[in-house]
Design a protein around this motif. Structure first.
Motif, mmCIF file in Angstrom:
data_model
loop_
_atom_site.group_PDB
_atom_site.id
_atom_site.type_symbol
_atom_site.label_atom_id
_atom_site.label_comp_id
_atom_site.label_asym_id
_atom_site.label_seq_id
_atom_site.Cartn_x
_atom_site.Cartn_y
_atom_site.Cartn_z
ATOM 1 N N GLY A 121 3.576 14.727 3.384
ATOM 2 C CA GLY A 121 2.426 14.142 3.550
ATOM 3 C C GLY A 121 2.222 12.745 3.003
ATOM 4 O O GLY A 121 1.620 11.476 3.418
ATOM 5 N N ALA A 122 2.675 12.715 1.701
ATOM 6 C CA ALA A 122 2.289 11.627 0.897
ATOM 7 C C ALA A 122 3.309 10.394 1.398
ATOM 8 O O ALA A 122 2.462 9.128 1.547
ATOM 9 C CB ALA A 122 2.497 11.860 -0.726
ATOM 10 N N MET A 123 4.117 10.649 1.652
ATOM 11 C CA MET A 123 5.089 9.563 2.346
ATOM 12 C C MET A 123 4.548 9.040 3.864
ATOM 13 O O MET A 123 4.366 7.914 4.166
ATOM 14 C CB MET A 123 6.682 9.974 2.568
ATOM 15 C CG MET A 123 7.428 8.894 3.090
ATOM 16 S SD MET A 123 7.540 7.504 2.388
ATOM 17 C CE MET A 123 8.736 7.875 1.036
ATOM 18 N N LYS A 124 4.110 10.006 4.660
ATOM 19 C CA LYS A 124 3.630 9.560 5.897
ATOM 20 C C LYS A 124 2.196 9.023 5.660
ATOM 21 O O LYS A 124 2.126 7.865 6.364
ATOM 22 C CB LYS A 124 3.257 10.957 6.539
ATOM 23 C CG LYS A 124 2.525 10.821 7.846
ATOM 24 C CD LYS A 124 3.572 9.967 8.947
ATOM 25 C CE LYS A 124 3.021 10.134 10.427
ATOM 26 N NZ LYS A 124 1.832 9.543 10.536
ATOM 27 N N THR A 125 1.594 9.341 4.632
ATOM 28 C CA THR A 125 0.187 8.588 4.400
ATOM 29 C C THR A 125 0.572 6.993 4.028
ATOM 30 O O THR A 125 -0.077 6.244 4.545
ATOM 31 C CB THR A 125 -0.548 9.211 3.273
ATOM 32 O OG1 THR A 125 -1.001 10.604 3.677
ATOM 33 C CG2 THR A 125 -1.823 8.327 2.797
ATOM 34 N N PHE A 126 1.521 6.903 3.115
ATOM 35 C CA PHE A 126 1.947 5.735 2.868
ATOM 36 C C PHE A 126 2.177 4.782 3.837
ATOM 37 O O PHE A 126 1.899 3.491 4.019
ATOM 38 C CB PHE A 126 2.694 5.761 1.745
ATOM 39 C CG PHE A 126 3.842 4.667 1.402
ATOM 40 C CD1 PHE A 126 3.118 3.583 0.707
ATOM 41 C CD2 PHE A 126 5.195 4.327 2.292
ATOM 42 C CE1 PHE A 126 3.919 2.498 0.437
ATOM 43 C CE2 PHE A 126 5.778 3.210 1.581
ATOM 44 C CZ PHE A 126 5.019 2.137 0.901
ATOM 45 N N LEU A 127 3.402 5.210 4.765
ATOM 46 C CA LEU A 127 3.818 4.645 5.928
ATOM 47 C C LEU A 127 3.064 4.293 6.943
ATOM 48 O O LEU A 127 2.906 3.319 7.687
ATOM 49 C CB LEU A 127 5.158 5.218 6.395
ATOM 50 C CG LEU A 127 6.174 5.595 5.409
ATOM 51 C CD1 LEU A 127 7.320 6.446 6.195
ATOM 52 C CD2 LEU A 127 6.909 4.011 5.248
ATOM 53 N N ASP A 128 1.845 5.114 7.104
ATOM 54 C CA ASP A 128 0.733 4.898 8.175
ATOM 55 C C ASP A 128 0.190 3.505 7.740
ATOM 56 O O ASP A 128 -0.525 2.792 8.767
ATOM 57 C CB ASP A 128 -0.175 6.118 7.995
ATOM 58 C CG ASP A 128 0.120 7.266 8.726
ATOM 59 O OD1 ASP A 128 1.153 7.086 9.364
ATOM 60 O OD2 ASP A 128 -0.567 8.333 8.459
ATOM 61 N N HIS A 129 0.063 3.043 6.673
ATOM 62 C CA HIS A 129 -0.697 1.695 6.317
ATOM 63 C C HIS A 129 -0.007 0.435 6.828
ATOM 64 O O HIS A 129 -0.305 -0.644 6.582
ATOM 65 C CB HIS A 129 -1.113 1.589 4.980
ATOM 66 C CG HIS A 129 -1.887 2.538 4.584
ATOM 67 N ND1 HIS A 129 -1.994 3.860 4.059
ATOM 68 C CD2 HIS A 129 -3.307 1.934 3.949
ATOM 69 C CE1 HIS A 129 -3.086 4.392 3.861
ATOM 70 N NE2 HIS A 129 -3.922 3.378 3.887
ATOM 71 N N TYR A 130 1.299 0.339 7.201
ATOM 72 C CA TYR A 130 2.020 -0.599 7.694
ATOM 73 C C TYR A 130 2.276 -0.771 9.173
ATOM 74 O O TYR A 130 3.224 -1.544 9.635
ATOM 75 C CB TYR A 130 3.368 -0.572 6.820
ATOM 76 C CG TYR A 130 3.294 -0.784 5.510
ATOM 77 C CD1 TYR A 130 3.032 -1.874 4.785
ATOM 78 C CD2 TYR A 130 3.554 0.386 4.752
ATOM 79 C CE1 TYR A 130 3.082 -2.055 3.798
ATOM 80 C CE2 TYR A 130 3.061 0.238 3.140
ATOM 81 C CZ TYR A 130 2.971 -0.916 2.645
ATOM 82 O OH TYR A 130 2.908 -1.250 1.470
ATOM 83 N N GLY A 131 1.470 -0.190 10.032
ATOM 84 C CA GLY A 131 1.577 -0.308 11.471
ATOM 85 C C GLY A 131 1.578 -1.771 11.874
ATOM 86 O O GLY A 131 2.148 -2.202 12.821
#
Length: 230
Positions: free
Chosen positions: A89-99
Motif C-alpha cells: 500500500g505504501a508503494m501504491k500511495t507513493f506512485l498515486d502522486h505522479y499521475g
C-alpha cells in the motif's frame, strides 16, 4: 551513475537486499528511500496536480526530496515485496502522486533517457503481478528502458533464503547490472512508448486539457521535437 532506490517497505527484507545488491553491481552514487517512513501521505484526489499545477498538491513539498532524487538519477529502482499479489500500500500511495507525469498529461523529458528496474519478491507467488504494477507506472512515465526482477524466495526474510536461491538472485542481478551499464548514455524508448507518445500527441493537438496542451507546446512536442532526441 546516479541510482535511486525506493523501497515499498520500511524494513530491510529480501526485496531490499536484492535492490541493494543490484545497485552495488551497477556502481555509482546511491540514494535510498523507505516507504512509508520517508513518505506516507495518501493522494486526496483533489486533481490540482493534473488540472492546474503539481506544486498545488498538498504533499508536494513532502514528496519533493524523492521527486528530485528520481529526476537526478540515471537508474530508478522500485522495490516492493508482494502484499496480497500486488505492491505494498505504501508503494501504491507513493506512485498515486505522479499521475500528472503520465504520458497522457505532462511527462518529464529526462525520463525517456533513464533506465529503471521493477523488483519484487514473494514467499511463494505474486511477484509477477507486483513487478507489473511498478513497470506499468514506469512505462506511463516514459522511462526509456525498464527491467523486471521478480523472485519467489520461499522465505520470510533474507536469512531464510536458501543458498541455491541466493545464487539464482546473484546471477539475475549480475545480468541486469551488465545490461544497464552497457546501455549507459544511449538509452532510447521502445517502439511501444513512441507509438503511445504519438497517439497522445494527436489528442493534445485537439486540446483535451489547456494545461497539458500548453506544456506540450512549450516543449515543442506538438511540432517536430521529441523528448528522446537531443
Amino acid at each position: 551513475m546516479k541510482i535511486v532506490i525506493i523501497n515499498g517497505q520500511s524494513h530491510t527484507g529480501t526485496t531490499c537486499h536484492i535492490a541493494r545488491q543490484l545497485a552495488e553491481k551497477i556502481g555509482g552514487d546511491v540514494t535510498e528511500f523507505f516507504l512509508p517512513r520517508d513518505f506516507h501521505d495518501y493522494c486526496v484526489g483533489c486533481m490540482q496536480c493534473i488540472l492546474k499545477d503539481e506544486k498545488r498538491c498538498p504533499h508536494y513539498e513532502t514528496l519533493r526530496p524523492i521527486t528530485e532524487a528520481m529526476d537526478a538519477a540515471d537508474v530508478i529502482i522500485l522495490a516492493s515485496p508482494v502484499y496480497v499479489y500486488h505492491v505494498t500500500g505504501a508503494m501504491k500511495t507513493f506512485l498515486d502522486h505522479y499521475g500528472y507525469r503520465w504520458l497522457i498529461h505532462r511527462p518529464v523529458e529526462s525520463m525517456f533517457g533513464k533506465q529503471a528496474v521493477s523488483i519484487s519478491t514473494s514467499a511463494a507467488a505474486g511477484e509477477k503481478s507486483a513487478c507489473r504494477d511498478m513497470a506499468d507506472i514506469l512505462f506511463f512515465w516514459g522511462v526509456g528502458k525498464t527491467y523486471r526482477l521478480g523472485m519467489h524466495v520461499f522465505a520470510h526474510n533474507w536469512a531464510g533464503v536458501s543458498g541455491k536461491r541466493k545464487q539464482a538472485i546473484d546471477q539475475r542481478t549480475t545480468r541486469i547490472a551488465e545490461r544497464i551499464r552497457s546501455r549507459r548514455g544511449h538509452v532510447k524508448p521502445s517502439l511501444k512508448t513512441k507509438l503511445y507518445f504519438c497517439f497522445v500527441r494527436l489528442l493534445q493537438k485537439k486540446g483535451i486539457s489547456e494545461v497539458d496542451k500548453s506544456y506540450w507546446t512549450q516543449k515543442g512536442w506538438l511540432g517536430s521535437a521529441r523528448p528522446w532526441k537531443s
